[in-house]
Design an enzyme around this catalytic site. Structure first.
Site, mmCIF file in Angstrom:
data_model
loop_
_atom_site.group_PDB
_atom_site.id
_atom_site.type_symbol
_atom_site.label_atom_id
_atom_site.label_comp_id
_atom_site.label_asym_id
_atom_site.label_seq_id
_atom_site.Cartn_x
_atom_site.Cartn_y
_atom_site.Cartn_z
ATOM 1 N N TYR A 53 46.201 24.641 -51.112
ATOM 2 C CA TYR A 53 46.656 26.032 -51.003
ATOM 3 C C TYR A 53 48.109 26.175 -51.445
ATOM 4 C CZ TYR A 53 42.561 27.186 -48.082
ATOM 5 O OH TYR A 53 41.299 27.404 -47.605
ATOM 6 N N SER A 218 35.890 34.000 -44.916
ATOM 7 C CA SER A 218 35.593 35.234 -45.640
ATOM 8 C C SER A 218 34.643 36.147 -44.867
ATOM 9 C CB SER A 218 35.017 34.925 -47.027
ATOM 10 O OG SER A 218 35.203 36.002 -47.904
ATOM 11 N N LEU A 220 35.047 39.055 -44.117
ATOM 12 C CA LEU A 220 35.093 40.392 -44.717
ATOM 13 C C LEU A 220 34.526 40.404 -46.134
ATOM 14 C CD1 LEU A 220 38.620 41.627 -43.576
ATOM 15 C CD2 LEU A 220 36.430 41.818 -42.410
ATOM 16 N N GLY A 221 33.825 39.337 -46.489
ATOM 17 C CA GLY A 221 33.233 39.276 -47.827
ATOM 18 C C GLY A 221 34.291 39.374 -48.905
ATOM 19 N N GLY A 223 37.218 40.607 -48.503
ATOM 20 C CA GLY A 223 37.940 41.870 -48.331
ATOM 21 C C GLY A 223 37.108 43.086 -48.681
ATOM 22 N N LEU A 225 34.270 44.177 -47.408
ATOM 23 C CA LEU A 225 33.755 44.908 -46.258
ATOM 24 C C LEU A 225 34.795 45.807 -45.593
ATOM 25 C CD1 LEU A 225 31.454 42.133 -44.809
ATOM 26 C CD2 LEU A 225 30.720 44.458 -45.370
ATOM 27 N N GLY A 227 36.025 48.093 -47.203
ATOM 28 C CA GLY A 227 35.731 49.356 -47.877
ATOM 29 C C GLY A 227 36.708 49.715 -48.977
ATOM 30 N N LYS A 228 37.670 48.841 -49.254
ATOM 31 C CA LYS A 228 38.733 49.204 -50.193
ATOM 32 C C LYS A 228 38.281 49.269 -51.650
ATOM 33 C CE LYS A 228 40.647 44.481 -50.390
ATOM 34 N NZ LYS A 228 41.846 43.678 -50.047
#
Length: 339
Positions: A53, A218, A220-221, A223, A225, A227-228
């Site tokens: 990272y 992950s 939020l998939g 990010g 999920l 909705g952005k």
């Protein structure tokens, strides 16, 4: 804050873990330290990093995340922190680590070199959870598990885990450890979210039967999920907004997988469920991930401190049976939205 055991080990962790892959790239050190402090104050004791990272992998900053985390951890009560990091797996896959000239794998040389460098950057004399970042199914598991066992016996590592593994690989490693009498993998860190429930096809059963904990990343998939990306939006600086502008086929492929038409259709319906339940979709997705018996801790990630609030709202939240049923209905009607 709930705490759960990692596998069959002696280590208990908060059921939310802070991932750090943006630190040193999207997130500068001062902001990263504020994020880590706020997490610790909220009761999160589990932090995840990796020798490779921040992402995307690049020789100009590889290792910077561990440096940032190490400087932060130096001023804390080390016994109160559960620190996880990873050794880069083989670079003959799509993910090419810049470490060791791009010739990373899971043999003795690479693992010993990697752990010593991680200990130095993290400014600690032991790592709580040491994970193999990518499997190498072409290399005998004997060598990998034997050298990892030596690290446990030496006290440099407490518990072992794997990441991005398959059902075959996890069972093969467990069988190898049992045959050799070595320490085994107590956790598996794989992608798992409302938009990607493939883990439940086979690996869920392996974890339940063998007493291995999932540490989903992950949730939020990527990010999505949140909705952005709905209604054709491409937020400035967002991961898949950047990927869609890149020339690399892998980046475009990932963007189309995570934020493709079916994933966005699923997300739109999940956002509506969250709205009806009176919460952010980020809160809902985080709480959903935690609400599985094979999950020990859900790994979240942010690039800015103010993104933590919706995640923290899920700390003591248990979704109702009605909300869980509504989510399941979406994922049943839109099977494998990420392909």
């Amino acid at each position: 804050m709930d705490h759960r055991r990692i596998g069959k080990s002696a280590i208990y962790v908060s059921d939310i873990c802070m991932g750090t892959m943006t630190f040193g790239a999207q997130t500068d050190e001062a902001e990263a330290h504020r994020i880590l402090d706020k997490c610790l104050d909220a009761g999160i004791n589990f932090f995840d990093t990796a020798e490779g990272y921040p992402v995307p992998p690049d020789i100009k900053w590889v290792g910077r995340t561990e440096d940032i985390v190490g400087r932060w951890m130096k001023g804390k009560n080390r016994d109160a922190i559960i620190m996880a990091t990873k050794v880069s797996g083989p670079s003959h896959t799509w993910f090419k680590s810049p470490k060791r000239g791009g010739m990373t794998t899971l043999d003795r040389h690479n693992i010993i070199t990697a752990v010593e460098e991680s200990l130095r950057r993290l400014q600690t004399d032991y790592i709580d959870l040491y994970q193999t970042h990518w499997p190498d199914h072409g290399l005998a598991y004997d060598e990998t598990m034997e050298v990892l066992d030596e690290l446990v016996r030496s006290g440099k590592v407490r518990v072992l885990g794997c990441s991005n593994e398959t059902s075959y690989g996890l069972m093969k490693s467990l069988a190898t450890s049992e045959r050799l009498g070595t320490a085994r993998y107590e956790s598996i860190q794989n992608n798992f979210s409302i938009n990607n429930r493939r883990f439940e096809d086979e690996l869920k059963q392996v974890c339940r039967q063998e007493g291995v904990s999932l540490l989903p990343y992950s949730p939020l998939g990527g990010g999505v999920l949140s909705g952005k990306y709905l209604d054709g939006a491409r937020p400035e600086g967002a991961r898949f907004s950047r990927y869609l502008e890149m020339t690399g086929s892998r980046q475009v492929e990932m963007a189309q997988r995570f934020a493709g038409p079916r994933a966005l259709e699923s997300t739109m319906r999940i956002v509506e469920i969250a709205k009806e339940a009176g919460m952010s979709p980020v809160t809902l997705a985080t709480a959903w991930s935690k609400q599985h018996d094979f999950v020990a801790s859900t790994i979240v990630g942010v690039s800015k401190e103010d993104q933590l609030d919706d995640i923290f709202a899920a700390i003591d939240l248990k979704l109702s049976a009605e909300v869980m049923t509504a989510i399941h209905k979406v994922t049943k009607e839109i099977l494998y939205p990420m392909g």
